[in-house]
Motif scaffolding. Sequence first.
Motif, mmCIF file in Angstrom:
data_model
loop_
_atom_site.group_PDB
_atom_site.id
_atom_site.type_symbol
_atom_site.label_atom_id
_atom_site.label_comp_id
_atom_site.label_asym_id
_atom_site.label_seq_id
_atom_site.Cartn_x
_atom_site.Cartn_y
_atom_site.Cartn_z
ATOM 1 N N GLY A 122 0.798 -1.215 0.000
ATOM 2 C CA GLY A 122 0.000 0.000 0.000
ATOM 3 C C GLY A 122 0.837 1.274 0.000
ATOM 4 O O GLY A 122 2.050 1.248 0.160
ATOM 5 N N PRO A 123 0.157 2.415 -0.192
ATOM 6 C CA PRO A 123 0.858 3.691 -0.329
ATOM 7 C C PRO A 123 1.646 4.107 0.911
ATOM 8 O O PRO A 123 2.676 4.770 0.790
ATOM 9 N N GLN A 124 1.199 3.707 2.098
ATOM 10 C CA GLN A 124 1.941 4.087 3.306
ATOM 11 C C GLN A 124 3.304 3.405 3.333
ATOM 12 O O GLN A 124 4.290 3.980 3.781
ATOM 13 N N CYS A 125 3.367 2.183 2.877
ATOM 14 C CA CYS A 125 4.623 1.451 2.831
ATOM 15 C C CYS A 125 5.476 1.917 1.652
ATOM 16 O O CYS A 125 6.699 2.001 1.753
ATOM 17 N N LEU A 126 4.849 2.247 0.552
ATOM 18 C CA LEU A 126 5.580 2.668 -0.638
ATOM 19 C C LEU A 126 6.313 3.989 -0.436
ATOM 20 O O LEU A 126 7.447 4.162 -0.871
ATOM 21 N N LYS A 127 5.676 4.924 0.262
ATOM 22 C CA LYS A 127 6.221 6.278 0.383
ATOM 23 C C LYS A 127 7.659 6.338 0.913
ATOM 24 O O LYS A 127 8.499 7.003 0.318
ATOM 25 N N PRO A 128 8.008 5.656 2.005
ATOM 26 C CA PRO A 128 9.390 5.740 2.485
ATOM 27 C C PRO A 128 10.408 5.199 1.483
ATOM 28 O O PRO A 128 11.533 5.697 1.399
ATOM 29 N N PHE A 129 10.008 4.212 0.716
ATOM 30 C CA PHE A 129 10.929 3.628 -0.250
ATOM 31 C C PHE A 129 11.121 4.526 -1.472
ATOM 32 O O PHE A 129 12.140 4.449 -2.150
ATOM 33 N N GLN A 130 10.146 5.378 -1.774
ATOM 34 C CA GLN A 130 10.262 6.268 -2.930
ATOM 35 C C GLN A 130 11.476 7.186 -2.804
ATOM 36 O O GLN A 130 12.244 7.333 -3.746
ATOM 37 N N GLU A 131 11.656 7.797 -1.641
ATOM 38 C CA GLU A 131 12.784 8.706 -1.449
ATOM 39 C C GLU A 131 14.114 7.959 -1.532
ATOM 40 O O GLU A 131 15.057 8.419 -2.159
ATOM 41 N N GLY A 132 14.164 6.793 -0.902
ATOM 42 C CA GLY A 132 15.387 5.996 -0.976
ATOM 43 C C GLY A 132 15.698 5.573 -2.393
ATOM 44 O O GLY A 132 16.851 5.597 -2.830
ATOM 45 N N CYS A 133 14.667 5.227 -3.147
ATOM 46 C CA CYS A 133 14.838 4.822 -4.539
ATOM 47 C C CYS A 133 15.426 5.956 -5.370
ATOM 48 O O CYS A 133 16.393 5.767 -6.099
ATOM 49 N N VAL A 134 14.860 7.144 -5.240
ATOM 50 C CA VAL A 134 15.360 8.289 -6.009
ATOM 51 C C VAL A 134 16.813 8.574 -5.644
ATOM 52 O O VAL A 134 17.677 8.737 -6.515
ATOM 53 N N ARG A 135 17.093 8.614 -4.356
ATOM 54 C CA ARG A 135 18.443 8.930 -3.887
ATOM 55 C C ARG A 135 19.454 7.905 -4.386
ATOM 56 O O ARG A 135 20.537 8.261 -4.849
ATOM 57 N N GLU A 136 19.119 6.631 -4.303
ATOM 58 C CA GLU A 136 20.060 5.577 -4.679
ATOM 59 C C GLU A 136 20.185 5.427 -6.198
ATOM 60 O O GLU A 136 21.276 5.273 -6.708
ATOM 61 N N THR A 137 19.061 5.468 -6.913
ATOM 62 C CA THR A 137 19.132 5.231 -8.358
ATOM 63 C C THR A 137 19.718 6.422 -9.104
ATOM 64 O O THR A 137 20.210 6.256 -10.211
ATOM 65 N N ILE B 228 23.259 5.760 -10.169
ATOM 66 C CA ILE B 228 23.561 4.720 -11.154
ATOM 67 C C ILE B 228 23.868 5.402 -12.487
ATOM 68 O O ILE B 228 23.016 6.047 -13.081
ATOM 69 N N ALA B 229 25.088 5.251 -12.934
ATOM 70 C CA ALA B 229 25.567 5.971 -14.118
ATOM 71 C C ALA B 229 24.920 5.496 -15.414
ATOM 72 O O ALA B 229 24.807 6.254 -16.355
ATOM 73 N N THR B 230 24.456 4.261 -15.467
ATOM 74 C CA THR B 230 23.966 3.699 -16.720
ATOM 75 C C THR B 230 22.521 4.052 -17.023
ATOM 76 O O THR B 230 21.994 3.628 -18.043
ATOM 77 N N GLY B 231 21.854 4.820 -16.175
ATOM 78 C CA GLY B 231 20.472 5.191 -16.447
ATOM 79 C C GLY B 231 19.501 4.130 -15.984
ATOM 80 O O GLY B 231 19.066 3.297 -16.775
ATOM 81 N N CYS B 232 19.182 4.152 -14.758
ATOM 82 C CA CYS B 232 18.271 3.176 -14.175
ATOM 83 C C CYS B 232 16.838 3.518 -14.555
ATOM 84 O O CYS B 232 16.415 4.664 -14.483
ATOM 85 N N ASP B 233 16.080 2.499 -14.957
ATOM 86 C CA ASP B 233 14.689 2.745 -15.347
ATOM 87 C C ASP B 233 13.692 2.306 -14.271
ATOM 88 O O ASP B 233 12.527 2.055 -14.560
ATOM 89 N N ALA B 234 14.165 2.228 -13.021
ATOM 90 C CA ALA B 234 13.236 1.894 -11.919
ATOM 91 C C ALA B 234 12.252 3.040 -11.751
ATOM 92 O O ALA B 234 12.629 4.207 -11.789
ATOM 93 N N ASP B 235 10.982 2.702 -11.608
ATOM 94 C CA ASP B 235 9.942 3.712 -11.392
ATOM 95 C C ASP B 235 9.832 3.973 -9.899
ATOM 96 O O ASP B 235 9.217 3.208 -9.171
ATOM 97 N N CYS B 236 10.439 5.066 -9.447
ATOM 98 C CA CYS B 236 10.463 5.371 -8.027
ATOM 99 C C CYS B 236 9.173 6.014 -7.539
ATOM 100 O O CYS B 236 8.977 6.192 -6.346
ATOM 101 N N SER B 237 8.278 6.342 -8.441
ATOM 102 C CA SER B 237 7.018 6.962 -8.028
ATOM 103 C C SER B 237 5.935 5.927 -7.759
ATOM 104 O O SER B 237 5.000 6.166 -7.028
ATOM 105 N N ALA B 238 6.050 4.787 -8.379
ATOM 106 C CA ALA B 238 5.073 3.702 -8.209
ATOM 107 C C ALA B 238 5.729 2.414 -8.640
ATOM 108 O O ALA B 238 6.860 2.410 -9.110
ATOM 109 N N ALA B 239 5.025 1.324 -8.485
ATOM 110 C CA ALA B 239 5.617 0.035 -8.882
ATOM 111 C C ALA B 239 4.966 -0.503 -10.138
ATOM 112 O O ALA B 239 3.891 -0.134 -10.496
#
Length: 123
Positions: free
Chosen positions: A94-109, A112-123
Amino acid sequence: CDVFNQCPMGAQGRMVSNPGGKRVMDCSSCVVGEEPDIFMRSCIPKYSDVCIVGQLKYCYAGCKIKTLPNEDAFFTTEYCDVWKCLMHCAAKQGPQCLKPFQEGCVRETDQIATGCDADCSAA
């Protein structure tokens, strides 16, 4: 020989270490409001109060990536796949669990020099 297994508890809770850390001196504490990700590698906004951590780990184990990349694979496309899986697993709770991971995803990805296509806004 790498004999370092896990960082000890710090004043704010479990500590993290960057890939390649081998000594307790390589550990650092997360700031208030953050905690280690499920791999104890980086700090992300606190999630354990809104996510079922055991289910996150179980879901991650079901992804195509069976193990955490070694220190040479961090910030590569393989590491990007880790975030794709984590975002998928967090979104399942759910969105409550997703939200904390969104910031970590943006910061970490972003590192990545090769252009990560992970969708940090949703799954």
